[in-house]
Every structure is written in structure tokens, then in C-alpha cells.
Design a protein around this motif. Structure first.
Motif, mmCIF file in Angstrom:
data_model
loop_
_atom_site.group_PDB
_atom_site.id
_atom_site.type_symbol
_atom_site.label_atom_id
_atom_site.label_comp_id
_atom_site.label_asym_id
_atom_site.label_seq_id
_atom_site.Cartn_x
_atom_site.Cartn_y
_atom_site.Cartn_z
ATOM 1 N N THR A 46 0.859 -1.182 0.000
ATOM 2 C CA THR A 46 0.000 0.000 0.000
ATOM 3 C C THR A 46 0.895 1.232 0.000
ATOM 4 O O THR A 46 1.800 1.333 0.836
ATOM 5 C CB THR A 46 -0.903 0.037 1.248
ATOM 6 O OG1 THR A 46 -1.663 -1.163 1.300
ATOM 7 C CG2 THR A 46 -1.850 1.230 1.210
ATOM 8 N N GLU A 91 -2.182 -1.572 -3.609
ATOM 9 C CA GLU A 91 -3.197 -0.547 -3.328
ATOM 10 C C GLU A 91 -2.480 0.786 -3.432
ATOM 11 O O GLU A 91 -1.677 1.123 -2.564
ATOM 12 C CB GLU A 91 -3.772 -0.728 -1.915
ATOM 13 C CG GLU A 91 -4.468 -2.053 -1.681
ATOM 14 C CD GLU A 91 -5.683 -2.258 -2.559
ATOM 15 O OE1 GLU A 91 -6.293 -1.256 -2.983
ATOM 16 O OE2 GLU A 91 -6.015 -3.413 -2.842
ATOM 17 N N LEU A 104 -10.197 4.149 -6.385
ATOM 18 C CA LEU A 104 -10.652 3.306 -5.278
ATOM 19 C C LEU A 104 -12.130 3.521 -5.001
ATOM 20 O O LEU A 104 -12.881 2.566 -4.786
ATOM 21 C CB LEU A 104 -9.873 3.659 -4.002
ATOM 22 C CG LEU A 104 -8.375 3.400 -4.020
ATOM 23 C CD1 LEU A 104 -7.727 4.051 -2.816
ATOM 24 C CD2 LEU A 104 -8.111 1.907 -4.013
ATOM 25 N N HIS A 147 -11.939 -3.078 -1.026
ATOM 26 C CA HIS A 147 -11.092 -1.889 -1.001
ATOM 27 C C HIS A 147 -9.999 -2.122 -2.047
ATOM 28 O O HIS A 147 -9.191 -3.050 -1.913
ATOM 29 C CB HIS A 147 -10.485 -1.680 0.382
ATOM 30 C CG HIS A 147 -9.522 -0.532 0.418
ATOM 31 N ND1 HIS A 147 -9.874 0.721 -0.013
ATOM 32 C CD2 HIS A 147 -8.225 -0.450 0.801
ATOM 33 C CE1 HIS A 147 -8.837 1.529 0.112
ATOM 34 N NE2 HIS A 147 -7.819 0.838 0.601
ATOM 35 N N GLY A 148 -10.002 -1.308 -3.067
ATOM 36 C CA GLY A 148 -9.050 -1.474 -4.164
ATOM 37 C C GLY A 148 -9.692 -0.870 -5.390
ATOM 38 O O GLY A 148 -10.844 -0.444 -5.340
ATOM 39 N N GLU A 201 -7.424 -6.011 -5.064
ATOM 40 C CA GLU A 201 -8.533 -5.876 -4.114
ATOM 41 C C GLU A 201 -8.059 -6.295 -2.731
ATOM 42 O O GLU A 201 -7.325 -7.270 -2.602
ATOM 43 C CB GLU A 201 -9.676 -6.831 -4.493
ATOM 44 C CG GLU A 201 -10.499 -6.382 -5.648
ATOM 45 C CD GLU A 201 -11.631 -7.369 -5.927
ATOM 46 O OE1 GLU A 201 -11.873 -8.272 -5.109
ATOM 47 O OE2 GLU A 201 -12.247 -7.222 -6.991
ATOM 48 N N GLU A 202 -8.515 -5.565 -1.729
ATOM 49 C CA GLU A 202 -8.353 -6.006 -0.345
ATOM 50 C C GLU A 202 -9.739 -6.117 0.243
ATOM 51 O O GLU A 202 -10.719 -5.634 -0.334
ATOM 52 C CB GLU A 202 -7.605 -4.953 0.477
ATOM 53 C CG GLU A 202 -6.126 -4.936 0.252
ATOM 54 C CD GLU A 202 -5.465 -3.807 1.025
ATOM 55 O OE1 GLU A 202 -6.163 -3.087 1.776
ATOM 56 O OE2 GLU A 202 -4.266 -3.635 0.851
#
Ligand code: NAP
Length: 523
Positions: free
Chosen positions: A230, A255, A432, A481-482, A491-492
Motif C-alpha cells: 500500500t 493498493e 478506489l 477496497h481497491g 482488491e483487499e
């Protein structure tokens, strides 16, 4: 105070002189960060042989219970973390997202795993596939845990949440973690890490910490490891191209930064409830964590005939922001994480100024009020609102689609019709999060379907959901999240999907009884 590294089951302090990090508010030295002396290859080996085996001896449910216990333990220490967090510049409200938001992610993953996974070691993916006429030969996809380690490289803006939101799915998958926080705010991560270790909850080898450089660790990863990065697109792309990462096909999740947008629908009248919601979101995103959120709104896209009304309303609201020392209860916005970070933001405002005009705020450090603080010592910065002059097709006149000023900065663009609004949104080249504010369902459909391919998450906001909405920038463990393109292409979170990032998908083929026996034995 020299920060410690946690490696091979012990705390280690480098004897080399490290990078000195200063307190975001006072500007005084707060920590020295150095990892020289660590054996990075040995750390990977230790995680693989000790942590991986210990975690994978446990079932999904047993791992979930570890996370839950860890969450309870950390929550009991939270006041220590809040106090330390002031050194990163945050108000208590902002620190809540980082500290309790991070701990909440542990609880969320624990309960999702307990409620939705079997108490075993393997995940079934979909139903059995019939592959033969007689039925003696079938197929079944499964996920099993990888045998390596997760290397988590994190950004400075969320020193606690950034660590815990990646740790949670890794631990559920049975994969040990090596955490490398960003140097600027590593002192807060290290404090939380001390408590993770002191809790004794995670098995030996499941957790290691590097404060400072990652050394040559990426030279030693294999295809059974995961690197989850990240940070800025620039660093991420450089690390992703590491020859060992490429030749080993090491999983690399990225990210990165993102020029997130918020579109105001053409149906929304100035001064209506939806209009006020739009203004609230823009101002919240500019000032929460002093704009240092990867999801923050950087580009506000509004109908041409509402541009002046939007500028006026944002000015009015930003005028009420109180910048200063987070310990003063009147303060609503703290400082950036450090002076280097502020210098970056100021340089990027300068670059944005090539095509946009500042209509509110200032970059002159002597011309805004700081309550109980000093902008020449602490990393304070006033919110800056800009308006892009030319929203046409000449991209050279729209630097805000390319430059991320990672602070309290937002640029307005005006659009002539829905197609134009969507074209502007897409010029962020992958984001995002995006917001669409409208109460018109047809317009919402057009904007949503036009913008979805460019976003990892879209908030459709109007009065009907505003009282319960979590807002544009809030990342939730249940949702992805991504984002595509510039946002990193990974993607997270997104619920238990994230656990699968640390597992291998395999298609099993064979006799149904044989497959049933294998899968029953592994529960
Ligand atoms: P950064 O400078 O790219 O650093 C990110 C991480 O990479 C830090 O831990 C940094 O460590 C490390 N790093 C830098 N060079 C490295 C190298 N050669 N080898 C191994 N690690 C290396 O980003 P940042 O300034 O910390 O964070 C701000 C950026 O992150 C913003 O652009 C923001 O948009 C983005 N961000 C994105 C997300 C997201 O989820 N998409 C979330 C938060 C932030 P050092 O600090 O020790 O250099």
C-alpha cells in the motif's frame, strides 16, 4: 527513542544510526527508525517454517478465535494508542478510524469466519461439476492455504488499520505476516506490535515487524508468498517490477494512490438536502485525517450551472474548520503526518496550479490560524479548494486527473452533460472510490453503469440513506477496497474474498467418492 524490530521471535534494535522522525504537531524528534542488522532471508524462513506450520495446524474457527482474542486485548490498550497517535497529527476522531477501525476489522473477520466458514482447512469453491455421462468422474474447485508468508508493506496514513486490515485475512487463511510500516508513523505501529507480541495470542512465527528498510527481502520471496503493498503508485510499480517477484510469480497486491471523484447529479438543486450532502462529503473528505486518506475525494465534478453555488457552500463550511493541536477539544483538523509529507503536498498544489486556481485556502504557512500550535514547526496545512479552468478535452489543462496532493486539497471540475461528467470521472484512470449524489434513479443508473468499470467502490448518496451512510471515504471490511488502473489493480477486504488472496485455487478431478473422502477428512 530507537524503534525495535521483531524478528525470529525476538525484539531487535539496530546499532546503526537510523532515520529520525519528528512529531507531526511539535516538530520535535519522536523516533529513530532503522532495520540494518536483520537477516531478511532468515525472517522469511522463520515465518514459513514456524508461523505457517503453527497457523495451519489450526482450523479456520480456531484462527478466528485468535483474532477475536487479539481484538479484545488490543481494545483494552487503546488509550495508549490514542495518546501515541497524536504524534502522527490526528485528532481523536480521526485516530478512531485508524485504531478502533483497525481493531474492528479483526472482530469482523473473526465473526465472518466463524459464521460462514466450516471448521476445517479447505474452502470449497462452487459446486461439484459433472464431467462424465456415468457420473464416475467429477470436478470440484477448492482453496488451500499457501505454504509461505505474507509481506505487508504499508503506507504512513493508517499505521494501525493498515497493519490489522491485512493481518486479519492472512491469519484466517493460516498465513504468517511480516509487517513493514512506513517510516514516518512506524512509532505507532511499533507500539501496537509490542502489545500484539506481549499478548502471546498469535503462535510463534505468525507475526514479525520491520521498522525501516525492507532490505533484500523481496529478493527471497517465492511463488508461495504474497507481497501486499500500500502506498504511492510510483513505489508500488517499482517493487512490482522486482526481478525476483517477476521470475517467481510472487503474488503482488497493490493498493496505490487514486484520484477519487464525487459527481453531483444534474437534478440536484442548490440548497436542497442532496446538495448539502454533497458539500458535506467534499468537506469531510478534505479535512478528515487532513485529507490523508487514499479514498479521499480529489476531484469534485459538478454541473456547470451549479459551480458557483458549490464553491460558495464549500467555502462556508471550510470556514468553520479549526486547525490545531488535537488535544484542544475545539480543534477539528490536526496536522499532516510530517513536514516531508507537507512539503510533498505543497509541491503538488504548485503543480496543480498550472491548470487550476485556488479559490479557497492558502499555502502561506503564516496566514492561517493554528490553535495551540505553530505551522512553522508542526505539519499544519489549511484546506485548499481549487477550480480547474478548462474541463474540455485538452488533458494538458487538467493536471488534477494525474496529480494526487495527499492532503486537504480538492479540485472542482464543471461538466456540461452526463457523458461529460463520466468522461471526467474516467480520466482518473482507475479509482478506489467514487460518489454519485442524486435522487433521480434514471440518472443514477446512467452514472453508475458508466462509472463502475473505473471504480472499486461507488457510493450512491441521497437523503434517503444519508443518516446511515458510512460516507464516501470509509473503507469497510465487508466491501472491496481497491480499484483498477492507477489505484493498483488489486482488491483487499471485501469480506472473506480477501482470505482467498492467501490461498491457492485448485481444480480437483476424480471419482466423487474419492473427492468426498478427501474433503470430509479435511472437513
Ligand atoms: P510510499 O512512499 O509509496 O511508501 C509506501 C511504503 O513503501 C512505505 O512502507 C515505504 O517505506 C515503502 N517503500 C518505499 N520504498 C521502498 C523500497 N524500495 N522497498 C520496499 N519498501 C519501500 O507511500 P507513502 O508516502 O507511505 O503513502 C502515501 C501514498 O499511499 C499516497 O499516494 C496514498 O494515496 C497511498 N495510499 C494508498 C492506499 C490504498 O489503499 N490504495 C492507502 C493508503 C495510502 P518507507 O516509509 O520506509 O520509505
Amino acid at each position: 527513542m530507537k524503534l525495535k524490530n521483531y524478528a525470529l521471535g525476538e525484539w531487535f534494535t539496530s546499532s546503526n544510526t537510523g532515520k529520525v522522525v519528528n512529531h507531526a504537531i511539535t516538530g520535535l524528534p519522536i523516533a529513530e527508525v532503522e532495520s540494518n542488522g536483520l537477516d531478511f532471508s532468515e525472517m522469511l524462513h522463520y515465518s514459513r517454517t514456524q508461523g505457517n506450520r503453527a497457523l495451519q495446524a489450526l482450523t479456520f474457527h480456531q484462527r478466528a478465535k485468535l483474532l477475536k482474542s487479539l481484538g479484545v486485548y488490543l481494545l483494552e490498550q487503546k488509550e495508549l494508542f490514542y495518546t501515541c497517535s497524536i504524534g502522527t497529527g490526528t485528532t481523536r476522531k480521526d485516530a478512531w478510524i485508524d485504531i478502533e477501525g483497525g481493531i474492528g476489522t479483526l472482530f469482523s473477520y473473526a465473526s465472518q469466519a466463524l459464521n460462514s466458514l466450516t471448521d476445517g482447512h479447505i474452502l470449497l469453491d462452487g459446486k461439484q461439476e459433472a464431467l462424465s455421462k456415468q457420473g464416475s468422474f467429477v470436478g470440484q474447485h477448492i482453496y488451500s492455504s499457501i505454504t509461505g508468508v505474507a509481506v505487508h508493506i504499508n503506507a504512513y496514513n493508517f499505521p494501525v488499520w493498515g497493519m490489522l486490515e491485512k493481518l486479519a485475512p492472512s491469519i484466517i487463511a493460516g498465513v504468517p505476516v511480516i509487517v513493514k510500516p512506513a517510516t514516518q508513523t512506524a512509532f505507532l505501529t511499533e507500539l501496537v506490535a509490542q502489545h500484539i507480541v506481549a499478548s502471546g495470542i498469535l503462535p510463534k512465527g505468525a507475526f514479525q515487524l520491520i521498522c525501516g528498510s525492507l532490505g533484500n527481502m523481496l529478493e527471497h520471496t517465492t511463488y508461495q508468498d504474497v507481497v501486499s503493498f500500500t502506498g504511492s503508485a510510483q513505489t508500488g510499480q517499482m517493487l512490482k517490477a522486482n526481478h525476483n517477484i517477476v521470475s517467481e510469480s510472487t503474488r503482488f497486491m497493490m493498493e496505490a494512490d487514486s484520484l477519487n471523484c464525487a459527481i453531483l447529479g444534474e437534478d440536484v438543486a442548490a440548497d436542497s438536502a442532496d446538495f448539502n450532502l454533497y458539500i458535506r462529503e467534499i468537506c469531510n473528505e478534505m479535512t478528515t485525517k487532513a485529507g490523508q486518506k487514499c479514498t479521499a475525494i480529489r476531484r469534485a465534478i459538478v454541473p456547470q450551472d451549479k459551480l458557483e453555488a458549490v464553491i460558495d457552500a464549500i467555502k462556508l463550511r471550510l470556514g468553520k474548520v479549526v486547525i490545531g493541536h488535537p488535544e484542544n477539544p475545539s480543534v477539528t483538523m490536526g496536522a499532516l503526518a510530517g513536514l516531508e509529507q507537507r512539503a510533498d503536498v505543497l509541491a503538488n498544489i504548485e503543480r496543480l496550479s498550472e491548470s487550476a486556481e485556488v479559490v479557497y485556502g492558502t499555502t502561506d504557512l503564516d496566514s492561517f490560524n493554528v490553535l495551540d500550535g505553530d505551522a512553522n514547526r508542526g505539519a499544519f496545512l489549511a484546506p485548499v479548494l481549487m477550480v480547474n479552468q478548462d474541463s474540455g478535452s485538452d488533458l494538458s489543462k487538467q493536471t488534477a486527473h494525474d496529480i494526487e496532493a495527499f492532503g486537504p486539497v480538492c479540485t472542482l471540475f464543471s461538466y456540461s452533460n452526463t457523458e461529460h461528467a463520466l468522461a471526467l470521472a474516467a480520466r482518473g484512470k482507475g479509482s478506489l472510490a467514487g460518489s454519485i449524489v442524486t435522487s433521480n434513479y434514471d440518472l443514477a443508473q446512467q452514472l453508475c453503469l458508466g462509472a463502475a468499470a473505473h471504480h472499486g467502490r461507488l457510493l450512491l448518496l441521497n437523503e434517503s440513506c444519508s443518516s446511515e451512510s458510512t460516507g464516501h471515504g470509509m473503507v469497510l471490511p465487508q466491501l472491496i477496497h481497491g480499484g483498477p488502473g492507477r489505484a493498483g489493480g488489486s482488491e483487499e477486504l471485501g469480506g472473506l474474498r480477501a482470505v482467498k488472496h492467501y490461498m491457492q485455487r485448485t481444480a480437483l478431478q476424480g471419482n466423487p467418492e474419492m473427492l468426498a473422502a478427501i474433503l470430509t477428512n479435511t472437513k
